[in-house]
Design a protein around this motif. Structure first.
Motif, PDB file in Angstrom:
ATOM      1  N   LYS A   1       0.866  -1.169   0.000  1.00  0.00           N
ATOM      2  CA  LYS A   1       0.000   0.000   0.000  1.00  0.00           C
ATOM      3  C   LYS A   1       0.912   1.230   0.000  1.00  0.00           C
ATOM      4  CE  LYS A   1      -3.849  -2.060   2.571  1.00  0.00           C
ATOM      5  NZ  LYS A   1      -4.673  -1.952   3.817  1.00  0.00           N
ATOM      6  N   GLY A   2       0.489   2.291  -0.678  1.00  0.00           N
ATOM      7  CA  GLY A   2       1.361   3.445  -0.835  1.00  0.00           C
ATOM      8  C   GLY A   2       0.905   4.674  -0.080  1.00  0.00           C
ATOM      9  N   ALA A   3       1.832   5.257   0.719  1.00  0.00           N
ATOM     10  CA  ALA A   3       1.573   6.500   1.440  1.00  0.00           C
ATOM     11  C   ALA A   3       2.643   7.516   1.034  1.00  0.00           C
ATOM     12  CB  ALA A   3       1.597   6.274   2.948  1.00  0.00           C
ATOM     13  N   TYR A   4       2.202   8.669   0.588  1.00  0.00           N
ATOM     14  CA  TYR A   4       3.133   9.690   0.091  1.00  0.00           C
ATOM     15  C   TYR A   4       2.930  10.996   0.846  1.00  0.00           C
ATOM     16  CZ  TYR A   4       5.055  13.245  -3.102  1.00  0.00           C
ATOM     17  OH  TYR A   4       5.745  14.309  -3.644  1.00  0.00           O
TER      18      TYR A   4
ATOM     19  N   ASP B   1      -2.634   5.409  -2.062  1.00  0.00           N
ATOM     20  CA  ASP B   1      -3.665   5.101  -1.080  1.00  0.00           C
ATOM     21  C   ASP B   1      -3.841   6.255  -0.099  1.00  0.00           C
ATOM     22  OD1 ASP B   1      -4.281   2.113  -1.653  1.00  0.00           O
ATOM     23  OD2 ASP B   1      -2.100   2.219  -1.615  1.00  0.00           O
ATOM     24  N   VAL B   2      -2.718   6.950   0.192  1.00  0.00           N
ATOM     25  CA  VAL B   2      -2.726   8.074   1.132  1.00  0.00           C
ATOM     26  C   VAL B   2      -1.757   9.136   0.634  1.00  0.00           C
ATOM     27  CG1 VAL B   2      -1.832   8.769   3.404  1.00  0.00           C
ATOM     28  CG2 VAL B   2      -3.421   6.853   3.236  1.00  0.00           C
ATOM     29  N   ILE B   3      -2.186  10.406   0.672  1.00  0.00           N
ATOM     30  CA  ILE B   3      -1.302  11.533   0.377  1.00  0.00           C
ATOM     31  C   ILE B   3      -1.569  12.622   1.408  1.00  0.00           C
ATOM     32  CG2 ILE B   3      -0.740  13.421  -1.223  1.00  0.00           C
ATOM     33  CD1 ILE B   3      -1.297  11.625  -3.551  1.00  0.00           C
ATOM     34  N   ASP B   4      -0.498  13.204   1.950  1.00  0.00           N
ATOM     35  CA  ASP B   4      -0.655  14.327   2.862  1.00  0.00           C
ATOM     36  C   ASP B   4       0.574  15.232   2.751  1.00  0.00           C
ATOM     37  OD1 ASP B   4      -2.659  15.085   5.203  1.00  0.00           O
ATOM     38  OD2 ASP B   4      -0.650  15.700   5.819  1.00  0.00           O
ATOM     39  N   GLU B   5       0.396  16.495   3.117  1.00  0.00           N
ATOM     40  CA  GLU B   5       1.487  17.463   3.029  1.00  0.00           C
ATOM     41  C   GLU B   5       2.510  17.296   4.149  1.00  0.00           C
ATOM     42  OE1 GLU B   5      -0.306  21.295   2.966  1.00  0.00           O
ATOM     43  OE2 GLU B   5      -1.122  21.072   0.935  1.00  0.00           O
ATOM     44  N   THR B   6       2.109  16.678   5.267  1.00  0.00           N
ATOM     45  CA  THR B   6       3.003  16.551   6.422  1.00  0.00           C
ATOM     46  C   THR B   6       3.187  15.098   6.817  1.00  0.00           C
ATOM     47  OG1 THR B   6       1.303  16.633   8.144  1.00  0.00           O
ATOM     48  CG2 THR B   6       2.080  18.747   7.262  1.00  0.00           C
ATOM     49  N   LEU B   7       4.254  14.838   7.542  1.00  0.00           N
ATOM     50  CA  LEU B   7       4.493  13.481   8.035  1.00  0.00           C
ATOM     51  C   LEU B   7       3.463  13.043   9.076  1.00  0.00           C
ATOM     52  CD1 LEU B   7       8.377  13.684   8.160  1.00  0.00           C
ATOM     53  CD2 LEU B   7       7.068  12.031   6.814  1.00  0.00           C
ATOM     54  N   PRO B   8       3.142  13.876  10.084  1.00  0.00           N
ATOM     55  CA  PRO B   8       2.109  13.456  11.035  1.00  0.00           C
ATOM     56  C   PRO B   8       0.751  13.267  10.367  1.00  0.00           C
ATOM     57  CG  PRO B   8       3.435  15.213  11.980  1.00  0.00           C
ATOM     58  CD  PRO B   8       3.813  15.117  10.528  1.00  0.00           C
TER      59      PRO B   8
ATOM     60  N   MET C   1       0.231  12.321   7.287  1.00  0.00           N
ATOM     61  CA  MET C   1       0.299  11.052   6.573  1.00  0.00           C
ATOM     62  C   MET C   1       0.096   9.886   7.538  1.00  0.00           C
ATOM     63  SD  MET C   1       3.360   9.530   4.151  1.00  0.00           S
ATOM     64  CE  MET C   1       4.523   9.381   5.523  1.00  0.00           C
ATOM     65  N   ALA C   2       0.719   9.965   8.707  1.00  0.00           N
ATOM     66  CA  ALA C   2       0.554   8.907   9.714  1.00  0.00           C
ATOM     67  C   ALA C   2      -0.912   8.759  10.111  1.00  0.00           C
ATOM     68  CB  ALA C   2       1.413   9.208  10.940  1.00  0.00           C
ATOM     69  N   ASP C   3      -1.584   9.887  10.343  1.00  0.00           N
ATOM     70  CA  ASP C   3      -3.003   9.852  10.720  1.00  0.00           C
ATOM     71  C   ASP C   3      -3.836   9.149   9.644  1.00  0.00           C
ATOM     72  OD1 ASP C   3      -2.653  11.173  13.142  1.00  0.00           O
ATOM     73  OD2 ASP C   3      -3.035  13.157  12.280  1.00  0.00           O
ATOM     74  N   LYS C   4      -3.537   9.433   8.390  1.00  0.00           N
ATOM     75  CA  LYS C   4      -4.317   8.843   7.294  1.00  0.00           C
ATOM     76  C   LYS C   4      -4.022   7.352   7.134  1.00  0.00           C
ATOM     77  CE  LYS C   4      -5.066  13.107   4.695  1.00  0.00           C
ATOM     78  NZ  LYS C   4      -4.793  13.881   3.447  1.00  0.00           N
ATOM     79  N   ILE C   5      -2.778   6.953   7.368  1.00  0.00           N
ATOM     80  CA  ILE C   5      -2.456   5.516   7.345  1.00  0.00           C
ATOM     81  C   ILE C   5      -3.246   4.790   8.429  1.00  0.00           C
ATOM     82  CG2 ILE C   5      -0.644   3.810   7.805  1.00  0.00           C
ATOM     83  CD1 ILE C   5       1.355   5.779   6.534  1.00  0.00           C
ATOM     84  N   ILE C   6      -3.240   5.362   9.625  1.00  0.00           N
ATOM     85  CA  ILE C   6      -3.939   4.751  10.768  1.00  0.00           C
ATOM     86  C   ILE C   6      -5.437   4.645  10.477  1.00  0.00           C
ATOM     87  CG2 ILE C   6      -4.577   5.084  13.180  1.00  0.00           C
ATOM     88  CD1 ILE C   6      -1.757   6.493  13.468  1.00  0.00           C
ATOM     89  N   ALA C   7      -6.014   5.727   9.949  1.00  0.00           N
ATOM     90  CA  ALA C   7      -7.444   5.725   9.651  1.00  0.00           C
ATOM     91  C   ALA C   7      -7.782   4.718   8.542  1.00  0.00           C
ATOM     92  CB  ALA C   7      -7.889   7.125   9.256  1.00  0.00           C
ATOM     93  N   SER C   8      -6.946   4.670   7.517  1.00  0.00           N
ATOM     94  CA  SER C   8      -7.196   3.747   6.403  1.00  0.00           C
ATOM     95  C   SER C   8      -7.093   2.306   6.875  1.00  0.00           C
ATOM     96  CB  SER C   8      -6.194   4.020   5.282  1.00  0.00           C
ATOM     97  OG  SER C   8      -6.384   3.115   4.211  1.00  0.00           O
ATOM     98  N   GLN C   9      -6.110   2.015   7.722  1.00  0.00           N
ATOM     99  CA  GLN C   9      -5.937   0.651   8.232  1.00  0.00           C
ATOM    100  C   GLN C   9      -7.136   0.241   9.094  1.00  0.00           C
ATOM    101  OE1 GLN C   9      -3.096  -1.034   7.342  1.00  0.00           O
ATOM    102  NE2 GLN C   9      -3.732  -2.940   8.322  1.00  0.00           N
ATOM    103  N   ALA C  10      -7.615   1.183   9.891  1.00  0.00           N
ATOM    104  CA  ALA C  10      -8.752   0.889  10.764  1.00  0.00           C
ATOM    105  C   ALA C  10     -10.015   0.606   9.964  1.00  0.00           C
ATOM    106  CB  ALA C  10      -8.990   2.042  11.734  1.00  0.00           C
ATOM    107  N   ALA C  11     -10.117   1.252   8.796  1.00  0.00           N
ATOM    108  CA  ALA C  11     -11.310   1.102   7.982  1.00  0.00           C
ATOM    109  C   ALA C  11     -11.293  -0.142   7.117  1.00  0.00           C
ATOM    110  CB  ALA C  11     -11.490   2.320   7.086  1.00  0.00           C
ATOM    111  N   SER C  12     -10.096  -0.766   7.002  1.00  0.00           N
ATOM    112  CA  SER C  12      -9.979  -1.910   6.083  1.00  0.00           C
ATOM    113  C   SER C  12     -10.330  -3.228   6.767  1.00  0.00           C
ATOM    114  CB  SER C  12      -8.555  -1.987   5.550  1.00  0.00           C
ATOM    115  OG  SER C  12      -7.620  -2.210   6.589  1.00  0.00           O
TER     116      SER C  12
END
Length: 243
Positions: A203-206, A223-230, A232-243
């Protein structure tokens, strides 16, 4: 072994190039400006050309440690920047100073928070880097971030550089196999890197913190794109929880 895994690129993603650019400015800045050469642009170009040559050497069967490629290109880069006699303009001592500072790169703003957010959410954080393990582990150690040696993997170990898809697959296979087929994440600030990892099966996070423009029209959707590192982390966590 956690069932949730994130593999990070390190230099350019969690670690900034700013300290390198400042070192070039400190050592060569006044001389470069006499030739209308911006130190940070020289540093950026030097890094980018080194990544290309490193990749080409790997592709052609002559894998070479990235820092050795970077060092070797110094005088050539001065030539390409417009310096007529690079070895009269600069010296080996200039190069040694810059290389010493290159070994002391700093974490990006938000990098510690990003790693901690993921660990607090139950993710195991890995690093997969083109850099050598000693230098890269020093980046974390110097800033008080724990990064176990077992979780830090260098392309040097297999002698195969990113973005060759075969470079990503051993770690991908290991993590998928150990976690019942659950697909791990690959996170990077280089779109070429995370897009290759995604094609390999991650899965790709950028984060656009480094390149600003994602250029999904070239590299594909993430799968996830964000302007900041934190972020991006929040979106990875949310995406994983939703899967």
């Amino acid at each position: 072994m956690s069932s949730k895994n994130v593999v990070f690129d390190v230099v350019g993603t969690l670690v900034s190039y700013d300290h390198l650019f400042a070192a070039i400015d400190t050592q060569l800045g006044p001389r470069l400006r006499e030739h209308n050469i911006k130190p940070s642009l020289l540093g950026y170009t030097w890094i980018e050309v080194a990544e290309r040559e490193y990749t080409y050497l790997s592709m052609s069967g002559k894998y070479t440690v990235f820092a050795d490629v970077f060092r070797a290109l110094f005088y050539r880069m001065l030539w390409m920047a417009g310096i007529k006699e690079p070895r009269e303009f600069a010296t080996d001592s200039d190069l040694e100073y810059i290389m010493k500072e290159y070994a002391g790169l700093k974490l990006r703003p938000g990098a510690k928070e990003c790693v901690q957010k993921l660990r607090d959410a139950g993710f195991r954080v890995w690093c997969f880097t083109a850099g050598d393990v000693k230098r890269v582990s020093g980046y974390f150690e110097n800033e008080g971030v724990e990064m176990p040696a077992s979780d830090l993997i260098s392309c040097d170990a297999a002698g195969l550089g990113k973005p060759d898809l075969a470079a990503y697959r051993p770690l991908l296979g290991q993590l998928v196999g150990e976690n019942g087929g659950r697909v791990p994440w690959f996170a990077a600030g280089h779109m070429w890197d995370v897009s290759a990892a995604r094609r390999a099966g991650f899965k790709g996070a950028y984060t656009s913190i480094w390149e600003k423009e994602p250029l999904t029209e070239l590299f594909g959707e993430m799968d996830v794109i964000d302007e900041t590192l934190p972020g991006m982390a929040d979106k990875i966590i949310a995406s994983q929880a939703a899967s």
